[in-house]
Structure formats: structure tokens, C-alpha cells
Design an enzyme around this catalytic site. Structure first.
Site, PDB file in Angstrom:
ATOM      1  N   GLU A  19      -0.410 -11.579   2.370  1.00 53.20           N
ATOM      2  CA  GLU A  19       0.506 -11.795   1.245  1.00 53.20           C
ATOM      3  C   GLU A  19       0.847 -13.268   1.006  1.00 53.20           C
ATOM      4  O   GLU A  19       2.016 -13.669   1.189  1.00 53.20           O
ATOM      5  CB  GLU A  19       1.791 -10.981   1.436  1.00 53.20           C
ATOM      6  N   GLU A  76      -1.332  -2.082   3.778  1.00 52.61           N
ATOM      7  CA  GLU A  76       0.069  -1.685   3.988  1.00 52.61           C
ATOM      8  C   GLU A  76       0.504  -0.756   2.872  1.00 52.61           C
ATOM      9  O   GLU A  76       0.207  -1.006   1.696  1.00 52.61           O
ATOM     10  CB  GLU A  76       1.027  -2.892   3.958  1.00 52.61           C
TER      11      GLU A  76
END
Ligand code: NOJ
Length: 442
Positions: free
Chosen positions: A166, A349
């Protein structure tokens, strides 16, 4: 009642990250990361929590791996703490730091669980922050050196590599909104960070290609594709703007498309690009990991720096007010499939925080079971529509330090009693066990 069936070779995993679960921040030569520093800042973290003990996985990894195995997981995605491996950020390698990840990997392999290692999940050595962190170019090169050390030492043990987790959060939450370490609010630095994170990824992939290792390497993004709140062309433009600034600035460079013109021309944002950077960033990779949690709706708003504004959502939301939109995951998967021309994708995720209650050793988190099932149905639909989705990692294996929210938000499918460090699989863990076994109807 419906049975969602996945191919036999679909990879089922669970995920965590170093600072969120390891604890042991002062042990075996680890030096502080930006998160150790940020946690000390007044008001930065809810209730003044920090990751100094977290879920103590540094000492309890064998127990955790055993539990993963009992729950049928085929892969564990964890992250390597840069300040354990190179306590000074660069230079001298700390063998004890490496040994922890070697031991963890060996334990996983003993149980037949694949090792998926992320090189950077936000714990930058503080010493590199003192030189400017991700807002300076030298950090990207330091990352490449660190990656090389990991490839050499951990190459024999890792089955799949992820460069960054991220970069959106590292750049924007860290340098624009100041909600994450290092807590800076400076747009110029934020866009420098975007570019240097992208460059760091590319440089690491370049190192990887030289290393002779052959297992898959990729990166993990947390794309957001907000939906337009109306059919008006201006709101469709708003959605495009949101996608460009939050997703395409990371995705486009990876596939050789450079930075989106909506960002460079319409928002007048520039990136510190030097000759050759974009080629380095665009090196071929084997997969992209997608972290997905929620979706929001937007309208055009030219008074805002990114030319759009969020409007309320109507969906059920999690206890962080994250609207639950499984359909958004399908949209993202199809978008990535199209932009990457069918590159392999993984959900690295997906999960939700919930107000879990431990009672007689059990946690009946059916809210989370519903959440996971609905998103798995979206994954299945994407596969049926031709998306090359190869696996799914639930976030998280266990409750952990949820960054600025501290320990107040529990994302695990395994409950952690932070007083005793005892682990209790929640109902969602048993559900995942059955889904992976292939015998679950929902
Ligand atoms: C994404 C991040 O990678 C992870 O560290 C975090 O805990 C989850 N989102 C939930 O917010």
C-alpha cells in the site's frame, strides 16, 4: 444456501505485518522505525497504544504457525522489518534479525505453508526518516540495497515476494494527511513520496532480476475506485479523478503508462522524475496484490485539490464506518484485469474490524463471516468473468496493532487476549478452515 467453489490451485492465505504483530521492538539488534517514533507523539495513536508488544509473534511464531496449519491455510503473508535486518537503514546486516525470518519460514515450510514475504509494510528505519524518508530519492536506493540483502539471505525460503504494501498509505497517510508515520502534512512531499515509493519498487525488482531467484515477485496496492454518485458526466469525472489520484498514480507507472494526465494536467501535480525512472518502475512483474476493504461514492467538487468530494454511503458499515461494498471488489478486479492485460492478481488483504466479544473461549463473529463470504462471492464472480485471480489472503490472521486506531480495532480471525497473549480462533477462523477444505456451503 450456496457453495462457492474455487479451483484446487487457488491459494488460500492469511496475512499480518511486522510492526502490527511482532512486538520485541528492542530485541536482537532491532533499531527504531518511524512507527516507534510516531507512537510516542501525543494524540497520534488512539489510547496512546504502540507496537512494543503487539501480539508478541516474535516469540510465539511457532504457536501461530501451528494454528495456521490447523486452520488449513496454505500460505502466510508476513512482512520483514527493515530495522531488524538493517538497523542503521543501510550497511551492516543484522544476522539475528534475518534469523528470525529464516526460522519463521522454516517453521511454515515444516507445516507445508508457503512463505509470502512483503519487504515493506511501513516500518521505515527512523534513521532514514531523519534523512528525509520517502520524500527523498536516496531512500528508494536504500530500499533496493535492503531488498538485495533480503533476496540473498531469504531467497531459499521465500515462495513469493511482495515489494511494497500500500504505497498509497505510506505516501498519503504519512505525508499528506499526517495520520500515519511520519505524521507529515505536506502535499509536495507526499507526491515526492509517491514517486520515490514507485521507484523503490522498480529498483527492488531490478535487483531481484539480477539475483537469479525465480519465484514470483509483485507488489501490493490498495486501490480505490469510488463510484460516481449520479449518472451526470461531471460525477463520472469525479470518480475518474478519485481513481487517478488514489489508484492510477501507482498502477499506471507499473504497466508503463506513466502518471495519469488527470493528475499531472488537471490537478497540476508534478513528480520528481529523472531520466530512466519510468522504465525502472515499469519492469515486468509476476502479479499484483490487491488489498480491498470498502468503497465510497463521490461527486465533482472543483474547490477541492483532487477535484472531487465523498458523499454518504448507505451500505452497512464496519465499526470504523467503512461501507461494506463487495461489488466494489468485483469492479476493481475487472479494472485491474483490463489495465494489466490479464496479469495474475491476488487479494493480499480483505477483512473487517468488528466489536468481537470473547465468551467461554469463543467469539461468534458472524458479522465478519458474512463480510468474508460476500467478498469471496465477488472473487468467484470475477474468476467466472475471466479475471486471472490466483489467491485470497484474509486480513488478518490475528488481532493486532491497527495503526492510528491502536488495539481498539480487531481485524483478526483469531482473537488475541492482549493480557495473556492467548489466541482464540473466532467463528470466522473455523469458517475459513471449512472454506479452504472445500466443504463449506454458505
Ligand atoms: C491495510 C494495511 O495493509 C494493514 O496494515 C491494515 O491493518 C489493514 N489495511 C486494515 O486497516
Amino acid at each position: 444456501m450456496q457453495k462457492i467453489e474455487f479451483d484446487k490451485d487457488f491459494l488460500w492465505g492469511c496475512a499480518t505485518a511486522s510492526y502490527q504483530v511482532e512486538g520485541a521492538i528492542d530485541e536482537d539488534g532491532r533499531q527504531p522505525s518511524i512507527w516507534d517514533t510516531f507512537c510516542k507523539k501525543d494524540g497520534a495513536i488512539l489510547h496512546g497504544d504502540d507496537g512494543s508488544i503487539a501480539a508478541d509473534q516474535y516469540h510465539r511464531y511457532k504457536e501461530d504457525v501451528q494454528l495456521m496449519s490447523e486452520l488449513n491455510f496454505q500460505a502466510y503473508r508476513f512482512s520483514i522489518a527493515w530495522p531488524r535486518v538493517l538497523p542503521e537503514g543501510r550497511g551492516e546486516v543484522n544476522q539475528k534479525g534475518l534469523a528470525y525470518y529464516i526460522n519463521l519460514s522454516k517453521e511454515l515450510h515444516l507445516k507445508g505453508i508457503k512463505v509470502v514475504a512483503t519487504l515493506y509494510h511501513w516500518d521505515l528505519p527512523q534513521i532514514l526518516q531523519d534523512e528525509g524518508g520517502w520524500a527523498v530519492r536516496s531512500t528508494a536506493y536504500a530500499f533496493a540495497d535492503y531488498a538485495k540483502v533480503c533476496f540473498e539471505a531469504l531467497g531459499p525460503y521465500v515462495d513469493q515476494w511482495i515489494t511494497l504494501n500500500e504505497p498509497f498509505c505510506a505516501a498519503y497517510l504519512g505525508y499528506l494527511y499526517g495520520e500515519h508515520a511520519p505524521g507529515i502534512k505536506n502535499p509536495q512531499k507526499a507526491f515526492q513520496a509517491v514517486h520515490y515509493l514507485n521507484l523503490a519498487h522498480g529498483l527492488a525488482v531490478k535487483e531481484y532480476k539480477k539475483s537469479g531467484l525465480r519465484v514470483p515477485i509483485g507488489t501490493t496496492l490498495n486501490p480505490s475506485l469510488p463510484r460516481p454518485a449520479s449518472r451526470k458526466a461531471e460525477d463520472e469525472k469525479a470518480a475518474l479523478y478519485a481513481r487517478s489520484i488514489f489508484t492510477d498514480v501507482f498502477l499506471y507507472p507499473l504497466v508503463g503508462k506513466g502518471y495519469p494526465k488527470e493528475v499531472t494536467e488537471d490537478m497540476h501535480i508534478s513528480f520528481p522524475i529523472l531520466d530512466g525512472d519510468m522504465e525502472i518502475i515499469a519492469q515486468p512483474i509476476d502479479f499484483i496484490g490487491i488489498n480491498y476493504y470498502m468503497e465510497r461514492a463521490v461527486v465533482l467538487d472543483e474547490t477541492k485539490p483532487f477535484l472531487h468530494r465523498e458523499v454518504p454511503s448507505w451500505q452497512r458499515a464496519t465499526n470504523q464506518d467503512w461501507p461494506i461494498v463487495p461489488y466494489g471488489l468485483l469492479r476493481i478486479l475487472k479494472y485491474f484485469d483490463q489495465v494489466t492485460n490479464g496479469l495474475a492478481l491476488y487479494i493480499t488483504e480483505n477483512g473487517c474490524a468488528n466489536d468481537d466479544v470473547l465468551q467461554d473461549g469463543r467469539v461468534h463473529d458472524h458479522f465478519r463471516c458474512d463480510y468474508l463470504n460476500e467478498h469471496l462471492a465477488a472473487c468467484k464472480k470475477a474468476i467466472d468473468e475471466g479475471v486471472n485471480l490466483k489467491g485470497y489472503f484474509v486480513w488478518s490472521f490475528m488481532d493486532n496493532f491497527e495503526w492510528a486506531w491502536g488495539y481498539s480495532r480487531r481485524f483478526g480471525i483469531v482473537y488475541v487476549d492482549y493480557e495473556t497473549q492467548e489466541r482464540f480462533p473466532k467463528d470466522s477462523a473455523y469458517m475459513m478452515r471449512d472454506i479452504i477444505s472445500g466443504y463449506c456451503e454458505y
